[in-house]
Design a protein around this motif. Structure first.
Motif, short mmCIF file in Angstrom:
data_model
loop_
_atom_site.label_atom_id
_atom_site.label_comp_id
_atom_site.label_asym_id
_atom_site.label_seq_id
_atom_site.Cartn_x
_atom_site.Cartn_y
_atom_site.Cartn_z
N LEU A 116 58.19 35.25 42.26
CA LEU A 116 59.14 34.69 43.23
C LEU A 116 58.72 35.00 44.66
CD1 LEU A 116 62.50 35.46 41.41
CD2 LEU A 116 61.32 33.27 41.60
N ARG A 117 58.19 36.19 44.90
CA ARG A 117 57.72 36.55 46.23
C ARG A 117 56.52 35.68 46.62
NH1 ARG A 117 56.41 42.62 47.14
NH2 ARG A 117 58.63 42.76 46.75
N GLY A 118 55.67 35.39 45.66
CA GLY A 118 54.51 34.53 45.93
C GLY A 118 54.93 33.12 46.29
N ILE A 119 55.97 32.63 45.65
CA ILE A 119 56.48 31.29 45.98
C ILE A 119 57.06 31.28 47.39
CG2 ILE A 119 58.27 29.60 45.43
CD1 ILE A 119 57.85 30.27 42.50
N ARG A 120 57.83 32.33 47.71
CA ARG A 120 58.46 32.41 49.03
C ARG A 120 57.45 32.58 50.14
NH1 ARG A 120 62.35 36.89 48.50
NH2 ARG A 120 60.87 37.92 49.82
N GLU A 121 56.41 33.36 49.90
CA GLU A 121 55.41 33.63 50.92
C GLU A 121 54.12 32.89 50.60
OE1 GLU A 121 55.00 37.82 50.91
OE2 GLU A 121 57.07 38.18 51.50
N SER A 122 54.21 31.59 50.50
CA SER A 122 53.04 30.81 50.10
C SER A 122 51.96 30.79 51.19
CB SER A 122 53.45 29.38 49.76
OG SER A 122 54.04 28.77 50.89
N GLU A 123 52.29 31.23 52.40
CA GLU A 123 51.32 31.25 53.48
C GLU A 123 50.60 32.59 53.57
OE1 GLU A 123 53.42 30.35 56.99
OE2 GLU A 123 54.06 28.38 56.32
N ALA A 124 50.64 33.37 52.51
CA ALA A 124 50.01 34.70 52.53
C ALA A 124 48.52 34.57 52.83
CB ALA A 124 50.22 35.39 51.20
N LYS A 125 48.06 35.40 53.76
CA LYS A 125 46.66 35.36 54.15
C LYS A 125 45.79 36.16 53.20
CE LYS A 125 47.90 35.00 58.98
NZ LYS A 125 47.93 35.67 60.27
N ARG A 126 46.38 37.19 52.63
CA ARG A 126 45.58 38.08 51.79
C ARG A 126 46.38 38.52 50.58
NH1 ARG A 126 42.92 43.57 54.01
NH2 ARG A 126 43.67 44.67 52.20
N VAL A 127 45.74 38.52 49.45
CA VAL A 127 46.39 38.93 48.21
C VAL A 127 45.80 40.26 47.79
CG1 VAL A 127 46.78 38.35 45.80
CG2 VAL A 127 46.76 36.55 47.51
N GLY A 128 46.67 41.21 47.45
CA GLY A 128 46.21 42.52 47.01
C GLY A 128 46.79 42.85 45.65
N GLY A 129 46.12 43.71 44.97
CA GLY A 129 46.61 44.11 43.66
C GLY A 129 45.81 45.28 43.14
N GLY A 130 46.19 45.73 41.97
CA GLY A 130 45.48 46.85 41.37
C GLY A 130 45.97 47.11 39.97
N GLY A 131 45.39 48.11 39.36
CA GLY A 131 45.77 48.46 38.00
C GLY A 131 45.61 49.94 37.75
N LEU A 132 46.34 50.41 36.76
CA LEU A 132 46.30 51.81 36.37
C LEU A 132 46.21 51.88 34.86
CD1 LEU A 132 46.76 54.89 36.84
CD2 LEU A 132 49.20 54.41 36.76
N ILE A 133 45.19 52.56 34.37
CA ILE A 133 45.03 52.77 32.94
C ILE A 133 45.09 54.27 32.71
CG2 ILE A 133 43.49 52.51 30.96
CD1 ILE A 133 42.24 50.12 32.47
N MET A 134 46.02 54.71 31.87
CA MET A 134 46.15 56.13 31.55
C MET A 134 45.49 56.38 30.20
SD MET A 134 47.80 57.63 34.05
CE MET A 134 48.40 59.17 33.38
N LEU A 135 44.40 57.11 30.19
CA LEU A 135 43.74 57.53 28.96
C LEU A 135 44.08 59.00 28.75
CD1 LEU A 135 40.24 55.85 29.31
CD2 LEU A 135 42.15 55.14 27.88
N GLY A 136 45.20 59.22 28.06
CA GLY A 136 45.69 60.58 27.93
C GLY A 136 46.12 61.06 29.30
#
Length: 87
Positions: A25-45
């Motif tokens: 929903l945020r992506g739809i609202r801010e369709s003029e975003a100049k930069r997209v960021g993201g990440g991930g976390l994997i817990m191995l124990g």
């Protein structure tokens, strides 16, 4: 203990879907975003593997990994003390 673990799994799945809907929903609202960021976390124990595209995502994931490690440690300690208390 089984029901607590099962409830935490269900809660995690629900949080995942809620976060995905909010991001959509945020992506739809801010369709003029100049930069997209993201990440991930994997817990191995107790070892976190963190990856991301920007500093803000990395900071958030580092904080999340610390919180998850503390929660896991608390559950391990409680599970170890529980048989001693129940005697």
């Amino acid at each position: 203990m089984f029901f607590i673990g099962f409830a935490l799994i269900i809660l995690g799945i629900a949080l995942y879907f809620i976060a995905a809907i909010i991001m959509f929903l945020r992506g739809i609202r801010e369709s003029e975003a100049k930069r997209v960021g993201g990440g991930g976390l994997i817990m191995l124990g107790p070892i976190p593997i963190i990856f991301g595209t920007d500093r803000e995502a990395m900071k958030t994931l580092i904080i999340l990994s610390i919180v998850l490690m503390v929660i896991a440690l608390a559950f391990i300690l409680i599970a170890g003390w529980l048989p001693l208390i129940m005697k």
